[in-house]
Each structure stands twice: as C-alpha cells, then as structure tokens.
Scaffold this active site. Structure first.
Site, PDB file in Angstrom:
ATOM      1  N   PHE A   2      44.296  41.928  35.865  1.00 37.56           N
ATOM      2  CA  PHE A   2      44.365  42.985  34.860  1.00 37.56           C
ATOM      3  C   PHE A   2      45.573  43.872  35.149  1.00 37.56           C
ATOM      4  CE2 PHE A   2      40.058  41.722  35.837  1.00 37.56           C
ATOM      5  CZ  PHE A   2      39.505  41.445  34.592  1.00 37.56           C
ATOM      6  N   SER A  40      36.352  36.988  31.841  1.00 38.47           N
ATOM      7  CA  SER A  40      36.279  38.176  32.684  1.00 38.47           C
ATOM      8  C   SER A  40      36.673  39.411  31.887  1.00 38.47           C
ATOM      9  CB  SER A  40      37.210  38.039  33.898  1.00 38.47           C
ATOM     10  OG  SER A  40      36.794  36.978  34.729  1.00 38.47           O
ATOM     11  N   CYS A  47      35.544  43.651  37.841  1.00 38.04           N
ATOM     12  CA  CYS A  47      35.684  42.398  37.107  1.00 38.04           C
ATOM     13  C   CYS A  47      34.315  41.747  36.979  1.00 38.04           C
ATOM     14  CB  CYS A  47      36.644  41.471  37.848  1.00 38.04           C
ATOM     15  SG  CYS A  47      36.855  39.858  37.061  1.00 38.04           S
ATOM     16  N   THR A  49      31.688  38.961  34.593  1.00 38.61           N
ATOM     17  CA  THR A  49      31.722  37.759  33.766  1.00 38.61           C
ATOM     18  C   THR A  49      30.831  37.913  32.537  1.00 38.61           C
ATOM     19  OG1 THR A  49      32.135  36.381  35.708  1.00 38.61           O
ATOM     20  CG2 THR A  49      31.291  35.274  33.735  1.00 38.61           C
ATOM     21  N   ALA A  67      25.936  41.362  40.230  1.00 35.82           N
ATOM     22  CA  ALA A  67      25.124  40.833  41.325  1.00 35.82           C
ATOM     23  C   ALA A  67      24.829  41.932  42.347  1.00 35.82           C
ATOM     24  CB  ALA A  67      25.838  39.662  41.989  1.00 35.82           C
ATOM     25  N   HIS A 105      38.494  43.937  41.864  1.00 33.37           N
ATOM     26  CA  HIS A 105      37.648  43.880  43.047  1.00 33.37           C
ATOM     27  C   HIS A 105      37.687  45.249  43.718  1.00 33.37           C
ATOM     28  CE1 HIS A 105      38.655  39.319  43.104  1.00 33.37           C
ATOM     29  NE2 HIS A 105      37.720  39.614  42.221  1.00 33.37           N
ATOM     30  N   THR A 150      49.249  56.828  38.834  1.00 33.32           N
ATOM     31  CA  THR A 150      50.242  57.113  39.867  1.00 33.32           C
ATOM     32  C   THR A 150      49.752  58.247  40.753  1.00 33.32           C
ATOM     33  OG1 THR A 150      52.060  56.422  38.423  1.00 33.32           O
ATOM     34  CG2 THR A 150      52.625  57.813  40.302  1.00 33.32           C
TER      35      THR A 150
END
Length: 203
Positions: A2, A40, A47, A49, A67, A105, A150
């Site tokens: 991404f 995704s 991220c 699914t 999960a 992640h 930033t």
C-alpha cells in the site's frame, strides 16, 4: 503493498466474534464488483483479506477476518459498530506511489499524548513503544492507522505529526483525541537499514 494514501472512510456495521478471531463487515463506497474475494484491503493500517462482499440497504460492504494474532497486536478487538475506518486498496502495477511503501503489518501501538488544534489543522504528539522509537526519524515517514505521515519532531520515544485540512477531510483523524491509541507501522527502509547495521556489527 500500500502507499498510506486513504481512499475511503468505511463504517463498521457488523461484528461476529469467534473462537479463532473476529469477522468485520465494513460499509464502503468501493464498488463490490471491483473487489475480488481474497483481495487485501488495509483497514486502519492493518492488511486484511476480503472474505465476502455485497450490497444492501443502499450501501456497499465487504467482510474481512482478523485472526487472534491480529487482535493481540492491534486495536481491532476494541472496535464497535459505527466506528469510522480508514481504508486503502492494495497497489496495482503502474499505480502512483503518493505516500511511502506500507505493508499493512502493524509493528505496535502508539499513544496520543497531545492534540493541538490550530484553525483547521491538527498536530498530534505520540508516544511510541521504546523498541520502535529508533526507527522513527525527523522528516521520515510513518504509517499511523494506515495514513502515510511525515514526522515533524522526535524527542526520545515521542514524536509529532502535523495534519493538513485535506488529510483531515479524507481520513478519520478528527475522531481521535489524547489517550487514544493507534496502529503504528515504521518505515520499512529504516527497519532494513537497522538490520543491516546489526548484521555488520555481529560479523
């Protein structure tokens, strides 16, 4: 992968807690016909699914599954219906890279310790986990709740970012205040550079 450029603010409309995790149904402006099952989507920097999709009651929606591991390292377990969620679909070859490379992640949670509103702009000061603070540098990039931002200042394990009116309109950042926690992903380049230095020192 991404870019940290939010393309929709979704709304959490349904939750199904299960032994192995949590199913989330998110209302969106995305056309479900353009979303493949298994695709995704980054939701608040995570991220996830797509497991189902559809339309109903004059709104589009898709389902994702978080999960147990995801619930342990993010704020997903505390989400309730009605929550606004920053969304970004995954990159396609040839897409413009407007922010920076973001994996979706989450590395940890950062806490908002100060919010300063100046006209139609906001400066947030965050406290990062100490193990992640070495990867945050002034003028470097971080992904906070999926938004590429930033870094303005760094003092110890605290850092600040400044949000302009466009960012505030295109994301759910106005919903956040002091004491809230957000999903933090450090810049991948900083992480790999630190690992390279460590490897050289060990050898």
């Amino acid at each position: 992968m991404f870019t940290g450029i939010i393309t929709d603010i979704g709304t959490l409309i349904e939750i199904d807690d299960r032994n192995d995790g949590r199913r989330l149904r998110i209302a969106t402006k995305y056309d479900p016909e353009t979303i493949d099952l298994g695709a995704s989507v980054m939701c608040e920097g995570i991220c996830l699914t797509v497991t189902d999709k559809g339309s109903g009651e004059e709104r589009n929606w898709f389902d994702v599954f978080a999960a147990r591991e995801t619930l342990e390292v993010t704020e997903v377990g505390a989400w309730t219906p009605g929550r606004r969620i920053n969304l970004e679909r995954s990159l396609k070859v040839g897409d413009e890279l407007g922010g920076h490379i973001v994996s979706g992640h989450v590395d940890g949670l950062a806490k908002i310790v100060e919010r300063r509103d100046t006209g139609d702009q906001i400066t947030f000061v965050f406290e990062a986990p100490r193990e992640l603070s070495p990867f945050i540098a002034k003028k470097g990039s971080v992904a906070l709740n999926g938004t590429s931002l930033t870094v303005n200042t760094v003092e110890g394990n605290r850092f600040s970012v400044h949000l302009i009116p466009h960012t505030l309109q295109a994301t759910n950042w106005p919903d956040y205040d002091e004491g809230d926690t957000v999903n933090l992903e450090v810049d991948q380049m900083a992480r790999y550079a630190a690992r390279l230095i460590q490897a050289r020192q060990e050898s």
